[in-house]
Scaffold this motif. Sequence first.
Motif, PDB file in Angstrom:
ATOM      1  N   GLY A  81       0.813  -1.215   0.000  1.00  0.00           N
ATOM      2  CA  GLY A  81       0.000   0.000   0.000  1.00  0.00           C
ATOM      3  C   GLY A  81       0.841   1.258   0.000  1.00  0.00           C
ATOM      4  N   ASN A  85       1.727   4.227  -3.044  1.00  0.00           N
ATOM      5  CA  ASN A  85       1.671   5.680  -2.839  1.00  0.00           C
ATOM      6  C   ASN A  85       2.972   6.352  -3.277  1.00  0.00           C
ATOM      7  N   THR A 122      -7.999  -4.228  -1.955  1.00  0.00           N
ATOM      8  CA  THR A 122      -7.660  -2.820  -1.722  1.00  0.00           C
ATOM      9  C   THR A 122      -6.394  -2.439  -2.472  1.00  0.00           C
ATOM     10  N   ASN A 123      -5.351  -3.265  -2.371  1.00  0.00           N
ATOM     11  CA  ASN A 123      -4.098  -2.952  -3.061  1.00  0.00           C
ATOM     12  C   ASN A 123      -4.245  -3.059  -4.577  1.00  0.00           C
ATOM     13  N   GLY A 126      -6.052  -0.059  -5.711  1.00  0.00           N
ATOM     14  CA  GLY A 126      -5.167   1.098  -5.638  1.00  0.00           C
ATOM     15  C   GLY A 126      -4.191   1.150  -6.797  1.00  0.00           C
ATOM     16  N   ARG A 129      -6.014   2.259  -9.970  1.00  0.00           N
ATOM     17  CA  ARG A 129      -6.269   3.705  -9.942  1.00  0.00           C
ATOM     18  C   ARG A 129      -4.993   4.498 -10.226  1.00  0.00           C
ATOM     19  N   THR A 130      -3.863   3.996  -9.733  1.00  0.00           N
ATOM     20  CA  THR A 130      -2.592   4.638 -10.040  1.00  0.00           C
ATOM     21  C   THR A 130      -2.321   4.610 -11.535  1.00  0.00           C
ATOM     22  N   GLN A 298      -5.441  11.365  -1.068  1.00  0.00           N
ATOM     23  CA  GLN A 298      -4.517  10.475  -0.361  1.00  0.00           C
ATOM     24  C   GLN A 298      -3.798  11.158   0.812  1.00  0.00           C
TER      25      GLN A 298
END
Length: 366
Positions: A81, A85, A122-123, A126, A129-130, A298
């Motif tokens: 996660g 980011n 979730t990961n 994510g 979306r990245t 974020q």
Amino acid sequence: MSKLIESIKEESTSLGGIVVPLVRESLLPVAIINLDDDGLTLWLTALRNTMTLTSVNGAPALFDLFPQAIELLSSNFDLLGTIINIVESYLILDASAILQACSVQLFTAFVKAFESSPITTTNATGMTRTLNLLLQLAPSNLWGEALHTSGLFGYILTTLIEGEASTPLLSEHVLFLSRVATIDANMFLQLISATGAAHSLTEEYLYDNMFDQWFGKFDNMSEPRFRKLAAMGVAALVSTAHPLVLKTLPVEIFNLWIDVFYEIREARQVNEDDDTSSGAYSLRKYWELDEAPQSYYQETHGTPEYDRRKAVYDRDLVRTKHLGQYVGDHLRQAEAACGSATFQEKYLSKADPAVLRQIQAELTRV
């Protein structure tokens, strides 16, 4: 050090000579086994507050650490996660430079992370979306070929078609494909063709099953901006006049557009201090608030990255293009490519007359 950077924000840009060695030390083989949030937090904090990835006054550059970020993305799934980011912060700072340097390596790392077992929804969501964000940050010539060479496009497409992942993740895959199509529809067609060849699958199989999932997962999208993006994605594909796209136009695509037209009300308005002769319009969106959802930022409030994220959000074509005008323009492109008589006979004549009248009514509102 992280607290210092947070307090001085963009002035921390000149601290590369201190930050980069500290992060490097935390990534050494003797330390990486016990890599914890301290080293990653410093790295992420520095990225969110700096104004550049390049060297300042000859000091070590944050850009030089990106190969380690790629390595962690493909191997350290316990802290995935935070690593996502970090990668996203790099891309928001300078996606073009990152892709020019290592697009295939980056996308290959994404594939490895997606295929890791077990990866949380979730990961995986994510990461998708990245990737959606990345598409908005750099031209398609920097990511198109690499999406195929790395196998990333094929992975996302075939995962969607198989339909075994969670509905939220598959919905994100639809949004990713929609984004590719709106940015470069011809690139999308090339990627589909290349994926078919690589996986020994026919284009008809890929388009038919992709659209089955596209239309099916559309109903699971709750945010208006996501539903609009899905509608714009198919409009962009319609403009190519590809027969495997157009065969879904009279029923599935028209019905999807009708749904979004009724949910989303928009109006073009003249910008303040401009007159209509200047052609300067902005889009009034009755379907959303002015600000992005908090999750989009974020937890970057008060950092330079917040402003960078806001700039991307503000220029997103989903927020700047009028849906009716966009659909109308792309329909006319398809009609021009097919010829008016052929377009009418092969596609429009097969639509429900009531639905077709509704579509035409919406297009005349522009």
